[in-house]
Each structure stands twice: as C-alpha cells, then as structure tokens.
Design an enzyme around this catalytic site. Structure first.
Site, PDB file in Angstrom:
ATOM      1  N   CYS A 148       0.808  -1.217   0.000  1.00  0.00           N
ATOM      2  CA  CYS A 148       0.000   0.000   0.000  1.00  0.00           C
ATOM      3  C   CYS A 148       0.841   1.266   0.000  1.00  0.00           C
ATOM      4  CB  CYS A 148      -0.924   0.017   1.217  1.00  0.00           C
ATOM      5  SG  CYS A 148      -1.985   1.479   1.284  1.00  0.00           S
ATOM      6  N   ARG A 175      -0.207   4.661   2.962  1.00  0.00           N
ATOM      7  CA  ARG A 175      -0.140   4.397   4.399  1.00  0.00           C
ATOM      8  C   ARG A 175       0.138   5.610   5.298  1.00  0.00           C
ATOM      9  NH1 ARG A 175       3.961  -0.461   4.786  1.00  0.00           N
ATOM     10  NH2 ARG A 175       4.495   0.032   2.619  1.00  0.00           N
ATOM     11  N   TRP A 187      -9.379   5.773  -0.861  1.00  0.00           N
ATOM     12  CA  TRP A 187      -9.797   6.332  -2.153  1.00  0.00           C
ATOM     13  C   TRP A 187      -8.844   5.801  -3.199  1.00  0.00           C
ATOM     14  CZ3 TRP A 187      -9.007   9.593   2.091  1.00  0.00           C
ATOM     15  CH2 TRP A 187      -7.714  10.132   2.205  1.00  0.00           C
ATOM     16  N   GLU A 210      -4.937   3.329 -10.950  1.00  0.00           N
ATOM     17  CA  GLU A 210      -5.684   2.075 -10.788  1.00  0.00           C
ATOM     18  C   GLU A 210      -6.829   2.001 -11.796  1.00  0.00           C
ATOM     19  OE1 GLU A 210      -6.380   0.752  -6.566  1.00  0.00           O
ATOM     20  OE2 GLU A 210      -6.014   2.878  -6.200  1.00  0.00           O
TER      21      GLU A 210
END
Ligand code: HEM
Ligand code: H49
Length: 362
Positions: free
Chosen positions: A67, A70, A238, A243
């Site tokens: 991720c 973070r 979000w 992506e």
C-alpha cells in the site's frame, strides 16, 4: 507448542506493541496479558477490547507492504460490529459503511469489523471482492463489463440475479451466514456514487460513455490481529488515478480503451515507435483526474501519492519503526521511475497485524 500456547504468544506480542504505542503502563499490559492467558486456557480463544481492535486495524494498514497510501494509517475510522449475527443486519452495516465512506465525494477511510473466525468457522462472510464493482459477461466472442467479475457474475445469476447486461451493472452483495447458503442483496442505486469520465481538451471522449465508481471497498481480505482472524472486515480508502486509468480501463483484458482513446486523439496507431499507446495512456489518466475533480470525489495522482509515501517513510523513521514494503506493488504503473520509490529498495518482511488473502468462501 500447542494451539493455545501459539495463540497466547501471538496475543502477548500484539498487546505489548499495541499498549506501548498507546503509552499504556507496564502494569496495564501485564494485567491484560494475564486476563487473556486465562481466557485462552478456559475457552481456546480471546476477545479484543474495542480500543485494541481499533488500534490493531490501524497497525494492519500500516503493515500493508503493497500500500502506497499508508501515511494516513492513524486516521482510519473503525466500526466495531462484532455483535452482528445475521446477513440482514450485516447488509444494513454495509450500507452504512458505503454512505459513511462516500460522504458525498469527500471520501473517508473506514473499516467495518464483523465477528472473528471461531473454531475454524466464519460466522459471516462476504463473497464479493469489493462492495461496489461492475458485472462481467462472457458473450463468446466478446466480453461485456468487467472481465474480472465474470465468474462471480455467473454465480450471482445462478442465485437468481437479473440484470440489464450493460458494461456497468453494479453487482449485488452476496452475504453468507454460518456456512449456510449465501443470500443476495441489491444495493440501492442512489447510494452508489459514480463518476462519468470526460477529458478537458477532448470533448469526444465523453462519447465513449465510460464511468467508474467513486469508492473502492475491499471486502474479501482477512484481517489478523494478535492471532485472531477477522474474515469479514471490509475497508475503503480512495483510488490512486492509475488504478482506474492505467489498469481497470486500460488493460486489454479489462475495458481495453487505449485504441479508442488513441483514435479520438487522432494518433497514428500503426507504428509502436509513435508511442501512441503511451500518449493515450497519459491522456486517459488526465481524464480520470479531471473527472473525479469535476465530480468532487477524492482521488490522488501517483506523484502526490508517492510524495505522501515519502512522508510516511520519514514519520515511521521518527517513530523508530522500520518501513516494510513491496517494491513491485508500490511503484505506480505510469512513469514509475519519476517517483523516489523506483530508486530504492524495501524490506518485504510481512509483519502482523496485517491484511491477507484468504480462501474463497464456499
Ligand atoms: C486512503 C487512501 C488509500 C490509497 C490511495 C491507497 C492506495 C493503494 C494502492 C494503489 C494499492 C495497490 C492496489 C492494486 O494495485 O491493486 C493499495 C494496496 C493495498 N492497500 Fe491501500 N490505499 C489507501 C488506503 C488503504 C486502507 C484504508 C487500507 C486498509 C485499512 C489499505 C490497505 C491496502 C492493502 C491491504 C493493499 C494490498 C491489496 C492486495 O494485496 O491485493 N489501503 N493501496
Ligand atoms: N485504492 C485502493 N485500491 C486497492 C487496494 C487494495 C486492493 C485493491 C484491489 N487489488 C486487486 C487488483 C486485482 C489484482 C491486482 N489489483 C485495490 C483501495 C481499496 C480499499 C482501500 S484503498
């Protein structure tokens, strides 16, 4: 060591880390450890207090090596819904999660935690990968919608789900209680915020009739804290624009939009060295950023996200913690070498608490 000893050790490790971070005293730590040890020896398991569950869920996000988002780990909104028992009640809490997280576009990161796995059995499970996702239909020579949803969509149809077969049909929730037959729940359309994809300089892009949903809510991962597994703990943040613009809408196996975007841009798609695919890719990501901004929906670009991750690295160092990460996932799929992440290495050690893949429910 026996099952109980293993669990006691995992619980002690978690309580020590959690109570240290919350600056609770040694006495409180030791008292809690004694209490947990007793509960495990008597019942084979133990129950987290809400404050332990809350901080544990944040630690799990902080430990998610793949991720890039973070930095904000400590701002996670945690809903403790461990007393939920039925699929119907769960559906109500999932609708509440969607509304809270969406917040009319000003997205709030949240997690809703349902009852833990007990004696290897899951009291509740969501079969969806995400709470909001588009259906996929394999019509022989062509796919309609999201190809990654084809198998799940077939299963929904077998459970009686009917749909319009558009490329953007919102899938129903499939919730299973106590290993019994799963039940279908249709989400109210008005609850699901979506963003039409347009481009500031190319009005024709609108003609593609492409949209995407506002909030990504992962609902198929297992959260592990102090040896306790939470198989149903949907969480949202979000999107990072890549992506949507570089994978969901760009991959050949997904919505495969690059050739169409290139045509609208008037690019020469006959030769690779014109880099038409790269130009189309960047313009599609510009369109996604523009569209979410227009719609007032939170989204982060991959440059800003990388800078925020750099701040996360600095803050963790100041807190005396080593940052662990998975370089392969952390670099963005657009212009990766323009970020600092590309030019350094990360220790991919997997710490707990964390979020893990788990076996598909059946
Ligand atoms: C707040 C905004 C957030 C952003 C922009 C963000 C961004 C991302 C991105 C881009 C990925 C890679 C996804 C992919 O390539 O499929 C990812 C992975 C991940 N994120 Fe975050 N994230 C955010 C919040 C969160 C939150 C709130 C949690 C959990 C509480 C979380 C947990 C994870 C996990 C577990 C993965 C790995 C998923 C996998 O292995 O498939 N993230 N994140
Ligand atoms: N921005 C997000 N993206 C994200 C995070 C975790 C997992 C996923 C889905 N990843 C699975 C896909 C399919 C294989 C590789 N990517 C997306 C968030 C989703 C939930 C919280 S943040």
């Amino acid at each position: 060591t026996t099952h109980d000893e293993k669990l006691i050790n995992e619980a002690i490790t978690f309580i020590k880390a959690c109570y240290d971070e919350l600056q609770l005293s040694e006495e409180q730590q030791q008292e809690r450890i004694n209490e947990i040890e007793k509960e495990i020896l008597q019942t084979g398991s133990y129950t987290h207090k809400t404050f332990e569950l809350t901080h544990g869920a944040k630690m799990a996000w902080r430990n998610s090596n793949r991720c890039i988002g973070r930095l904000l780990w400590n701002t996670l909104h945690v809903f403790d819904e461990r007393d939920i028992q039925t699929a119907d009640e769960a559906f109500d809490k999932l609708k509440r999660h969607i509304e809270f997280a969406t917040n009319n576009g000003k997205i709030r990161s949240a997690i809703t935690i349902f009852p833990p796995r007990m004696n290897g059995k899951d009291p509740l499970r969501i079969w969806n990968h995400q709470l909001v996702r588009y259906a996929g239909y394999d019509e022989g020579e062509q796919v309609i919608g999201d190809s990654t949803s084809i198998k799940f969509t077939k299963m929904c149809q077998e459970l009686g789900w009917e749909s319009k077969k558009t490329p953007f049909d919102i899938l129903p929730l499939v919730i299973q209680e106590d290993g019994k037959a799963p039940k279908l729940y249709n989400l109210p359309e008005e609850m699901i915020k979506e963003v039409p994809i347009t481009h500031p300089d190319y009005p024709d892009l609108k003609k593609l009739g492409v949209k995407w949903y506002a909030v990504p809510i992962i609902s198929d991962m297992r959260m592990e804290i102090g040896g306790i597994d939470y198989p149903m703990a949907p969480f949202n943040g979000w999107y990072m624009e890549t992506e949507i613009g570089a994978r969901n809408l760009a991959d050949e196996e997904r919505y495969n939009l690059l050739p169409k975007v290139a045509e609208i841009l008037g690019l020469d798609t006959r030769s690779n060295h014109s880099l038409w695919m790269d130009k189309a890719l960047v313009e599609l990501n510009i369109a996604v950023l523009h569209s979410y901004q227009e719609a007032g929906v939170t989204l982060v670009d991959h440059h800003t996200a990388a800078k925020q991750f750099k701040s996360f690295e600095r803050k963790e160092k100041e807190s005396g913690r080593e940052v662990t990460g998975n370089w392969v996932w952390l670099i963005p799929p657009v212009s990766p070498a323009t970020t600092h992440i590309f030019h350094k290495r990360y220790n991919n050690q997997v710490n707990v608490p964390n979020y893990f893949y788990q076996n598909e429910p059946s």
